[in-house]
Design a protein around this motif. Structure first.
Motif, PDB file in Angstrom:
ATOM      1  N   MET A 139      31.739 -45.438  12.828  1.00  8.03           N
ATOM      2  CA  MET A 139      30.879 -45.890  13.911  1.00  8.03           C
ATOM      3  C   MET A 139      31.759 -46.412  15.045  1.00  8.03           C
ATOM      4  SD  MET A 139      28.011 -48.972  13.902  1.00  8.03           S
ATOM      5  CE  MET A 139      26.863 -48.170  12.825  1.00  8.03           C
ATOM      6  N   SER A 140      31.448 -46.034  16.260  1.00  9.75           N
ATOM      7  CA  SER A 140      32.206 -46.516  17.416  1.00  9.75           C
ATOM      8  C   SER A 140      31.855 -47.972  17.694  1.00  9.75           C
ATOM      9  CB  SER A 140      31.892 -45.668  18.647  1.00  9.75           C
ATOM     10  OG  SER A 140      30.600 -45.986  19.151  1.00  9.75           O
ATOM     11  N   ASN A 141      32.714 -48.631  18.454  1.00  9.17           N
ATOM     12  CA  ASN A 141      32.424 -50.018  18.824  1.00  9.17           C
ATOM     13  C   ASN A 141      31.221 -50.105  19.756  1.00  9.17           C
ATOM     14  OD1 ASN A 141      34.371 -51.227  17.231  1.00  9.17           O
ATOM     15  ND2 ASN A 141      35.953 -50.996  18.781  1.00  9.17           N
ATOM     16  N   ILE A 142      30.996 -49.069  20.554  1.00  6.88           N
ATOM     17  CA  ILE A 142      29.801 -49.073  21.402  1.00  6.88           C
ATOM     18  C   ILE A 142      28.550 -49.024  20.525  1.00  6.88           C
ATOM     19  CG2 ILE A 142      28.461 -47.702  23.050  1.00  6.88           C
ATOM     20  CD1 ILE A 142      31.079 -47.155  24.541  1.00  6.88           C
ATOM     21  N   ALA A 143      28.568 -48.216  19.480  1.00  6.35           N
ATOM     22  CA  ALA A 143      27.425 -48.164  18.554  1.00  6.35           C
ATOM     23  C   ALA A 143      27.254 -49.507  17.843  1.00  6.35           C
ATOM     24  CB  ALA A 143      27.607 -47.037  17.543  1.00  6.35           C
ATOM     25  N   ARG A 144      28.372 -50.143  17.457  1.00  4.84           N
ATOM     26  CA  ARG A 144      28.294 -51.470  16.827  1.00  4.84           C
ATOM     27  C   ARG A 144      27.670 -52.480  17.796  1.00  4.84           C
ATOM     28  NH1 ARG A 144      33.215 -49.630  14.921  1.00  4.84           N
ATOM     29  NH2 ARG A 144      33.302 -49.492  12.668  1.00  4.84           N
ATOM     30  N   PHE A 145      28.116 -52.413  19.060  1.00  4.99           N
ATOM     31  CA  PHE A 145      27.583 -53.320  20.069  1.00  4.99           C
ATOM     32  C   PHE A 145      26.085 -53.089  20.254  1.00  4.99           C
ATOM     33  CE2 PHE A 145      26.136 -54.119  24.348  1.00  4.99           C
ATOM     34  CZ  PHE A 145      26.364 -55.481  24.430  1.00  4.99           C
ATOM     35  N   ALA A 146      25.677 -51.830  20.325  1.00  3.55           N
ATOM     36  CA  ALA A 146      24.249 -51.515  20.496  1.00  3.55           C
ATOM     37  C   ALA A 146      23.430 -52.066  19.329  1.00  3.55           C
ATOM     38  CB  ALA A 146      24.057 -50.008  20.639  1.00  3.55           C
ATOM     39  N   ALA A 147      23.949 -51.944  18.118  1.00  2.00           N
ATOM     40  CA  ALA A 147      23.247 -52.476  16.945  1.00  2.00           C
ATOM     41  C   ALA A 147      23.156 -54.004  17.031  1.00  2.00           C
ATOM     42  CB  ALA A 147      23.961 -52.048  15.663  1.00  2.00           C
ATOM     43  N   TYR A 148      24.243 -54.649  17.451  1.00  2.02           N
ATOM     44  CA  TYR A 148      24.246 -56.107  17.622  1.00  2.02           C
ATOM     45  C   TYR A 148      23.226 -56.514  18.689  1.00  2.02           C
ATOM     46  CZ  TYR A 148      25.567 -60.386  19.991  1.00  2.02           C
ATOM     47  OH  TYR A 148      25.523 -61.596  20.633  1.00  2.02           O
ATOM     48  N   PHE A 163      27.069 -59.470  11.888  1.00  7.23           N
ATOM     49  CA  PHE A 163      27.764 -58.916  13.042  1.00  7.23           C
ATOM     50  C   PHE A 163      29.012 -59.711  13.428  1.00  7.23           C
ATOM     51  CE2 PHE A 163      23.487 -57.293  13.373  1.00  7.23           C
ATOM     52  CZ  PHE A 163      23.707 -55.962  13.681  1.00  7.23           C
ATOM     53  N   PHE A 164      29.121 -60.957  12.961  1.00  6.66           N
ATOM     54  CA  PHE A 164      30.213 -61.839  13.377  1.00  6.66           C
ATOM     55  C   PHE A 164      31.165 -62.137  12.232  1.00  6.66           C
ATOM     56  CE2 PHE A 164      27.092 -62.717  16.629  1.00  6.66           C
ATOM     57  CZ  PHE A 164      27.863 -62.888  17.769  1.00  6.66           C
ATOM     58  N   ALA A 165      32.454 -62.165  12.551  1.00  9.85           N
ATOM     59  CA  ALA A 165      33.452 -62.661  11.608  1.00  9.85           C
ATOM     60  C   ALA A 165      33.216 -64.161  11.424  1.00  9.85           C
ATOM     61  CB  ALA A 165      34.861 -62.412  12.144  1.00  9.85           C
ATOM     62  N   PRO A 201      27.742 -49.464  28.616  1.00  2.65           N
ATOM     63  CA  PRO A 201      28.937 -50.085  28.028  1.00  2.65           C
ATOM     64  C   PRO A 201      30.161 -49.171  28.135  1.00  2.65           C
ATOM     65  CG  PRO A 201      27.497 -49.267  26.292  1.00  2.65           C
ATOM     66  CD  PRO A 201      26.795 -49.022  27.592  1.00  2.65           C
ATOM     67  N   THR A 202      31.311 -49.831  28.252  1.00  2.00           N
ATOM     68  CA  THR A 202      32.584 -49.124  28.226  1.00  2.00           C
ATOM     69  C   THR A 202      33.418 -49.692  27.097  1.00  2.00           C
ATOM     70  OG1 THR A 202      33.577 -50.654  29.827  1.00  2.00           O
ATOM     71  CG2 THR A 202      32.585 -48.639  30.705  1.00  2.00           C
ATOM     72  N   GLU A 203      34.238 -48.836  26.524  1.00  6.64           N
ATOM     73  CA  GLU A 203      35.071 -49.234  25.394  1.00  6.64           C
ATOM     74  C   GLU A 203      36.532 -49.121  25.789  1.00  6.64           C
ATOM     75  OE1 GLU A 203      35.491 -48.130  20.649  1.00  6.64           O
ATOM     76  OE2 GLU A 203      33.943 -47.189  21.865  1.00  6.64           O
ATOM     77  N   ARG A 204      37.279 -50.187  25.544  1.00  6.19           N
ATOM     78  CA  ARG A 204      38.730 -50.224  25.771  1.00  6.19           C
ATOM     79  C   ARG A 204      39.364 -50.797  24.522  1.00  6.19           C
ATOM     80  NH1 ARG A 204      38.276 -53.328  31.410  1.00  6.19           N
ATOM     81  NH2 ARG A 204      37.136 -51.725  32.536  1.00  6.19           N
ATOM     82  N   GLY A 205      39.961 -49.939  23.721  1.00  4.44           N
ATOM     83  CA  GLY A 205      40.528 -50.412  22.466  1.00  4.44           C
ATOM     84  C   GLY A 205      39.440 -50.999  21.602  1.00  4.44           C
ATOM     85  N   GLN A 206      39.587 -52.266  21.232  1.00  9.11           N
ATOM     86  CA  GLN A 206      38.611 -52.949  20.387  1.00  9.11           C
ATOM     87  C   GLN A 206      37.520 -53.665  21.184  1.00  9.11           C
ATOM     88  OE1 GLN A 206      38.665 -52.416  17.072  1.00  9.11           O
ATOM     89  NE2 GLN A 206      40.303 -51.036  17.676  1.00  9.11           N
ATOM     90  N   GLU A 207      37.589 -53.584  22.517  1.00 11.06           N
ATOM     91  CA  GLU A 207      36.631 -54.279  23.373  1.00 11.06           C
ATOM     92  C   GLU A 207      35.522 -53.351  23.856  1.00 11.06           C
ATOM     93  OE1 GLU A 207      39.399 -57.602  25.638  1.00 11.06           O
ATOM     94  OE2 GLU A 207      38.542 -55.957  26.778  1.00 11.06           O
ATOM     95  N   VAL A 208      34.332 -53.917  23.954  1.00 11.82           N
ATOM     96  CA  VAL A 208      33.204 -53.270  24.608  1.00 11.82           C
ATOM     97  C   VAL A 208      32.778 -54.200  25.739  1.00 11.82           C
ATOM     98  CG1 VAL A 208      30.812 -52.490  24.383  1.00 11.82           C
ATOM     99  CG2 VAL A 208      32.445 -52.066  22.539  1.00 11.82           C
ATOM    100  N   PHE A 241      35.921 -56.463  18.778  1.00 14.10           N
ATOM    101  CA  PHE A 241      35.684 -56.184  17.364  1.00 14.10           C
ATOM    102  C   PHE A 241      36.996 -56.141  16.596  1.00 14.10           C
ATOM    103  CE2 PHE A 241      31.925 -54.451  19.361  1.00 14.10           C
ATOM    104  CZ  PHE A 241      30.918 -54.791  18.487  1.00 14.10           C
ATOM    105  N   GLU A 242      36.915 -56.556  15.364  1.00 17.63           N
ATOM    106  CA  GLU A 242      37.978 -56.336  14.389  1.00 17.63           C
ATOM    107  C   GLU A 242      37.273 -55.693  13.202  1.00 17.63           C
ATOM    108  OE1 GLU A 242      40.595 -59.381  11.991  1.00 17.63           O
ATOM    109  OE2 GLU A 242      41.214 -59.292  14.109  1.00 17.63           O
TER     110      GLU A 242
END
Length: 149
Positions: A1-10, A29-31, A80-87, A113-114
């Motif tokens: 799953m991409s981080n953008i998809a993770r963000f959308a779910a969050y 969703f949170f560490a 949303p835009t994704e840069r490495g681990q950031e959305v 995200f981690e």
């Protein structure tokens, strides 16, 4: 799953939690040691460390601010835009209540995200936006039951 998809779910889970007031639904969703910077020390709360502190803050700020309005309408302005681990997203929230002008807050949100967990959440407001928010609360907050801290 991409981080953008993770963000959308969050984001979808956040809105469900807003409606139900069940913030435990956001725990997955949170560490455990996640960090959140709300973008404003004076009113929006500041810096929070740990999942429990973040989820507690969400409930508190929504109770003392968002829920004081009759309605809240969200809009995605960029991303949303994704840069490495950031959305990153740029969005707005329009708040409406009888007897007061609409309030439109514009912010940038950065989620790091981690793995599949959020380790850092940051809201950024332009200086002018912070000033507009403060002026709005000073002018209309008493009627809504909102106070600057």
């Amino acid at each position: 799953m991409s981080n953008i998809a993770r963000f959308a779910a969050y984001a979808a889970a956040f809105e469900k939690s807003y409606e139900s007031d069940d913030w435990a639904a956001l725990e997955p969703f949170f560490a455990a040691d996640a960090v959140y910077d709300s973008g404003s020390e004076r009113f929006l709360g500041g810096h929070f460390e740990g999942r429990d502190a973040i989820l507690g803050y969400f409930k508190a700020v929504l109770d003392r601010f968002d829920r004081r309005f009759e309605s809240r309408e969200l809009a995605l302005l960029d991303g949303p835009t994704e840069r490495g681990q950031e959305v990153r997203i740029r969005g707005s929230a329009t708040y409406r209540a009888p007897g007061v002008p609409d309030l439109v807050l514009v912010l940038e949100e950065i989620v790091t995200f981690e793995g599949d967990r959020i380790v850092r959440l940051e809201d950024r407001y332009e200086t002018e936006m912070k000033e507009e928010l403060e002026a709005y609360i000073e002018a209309h907050g008493a009627g809504l039951g909102i106070e600057l801290s």
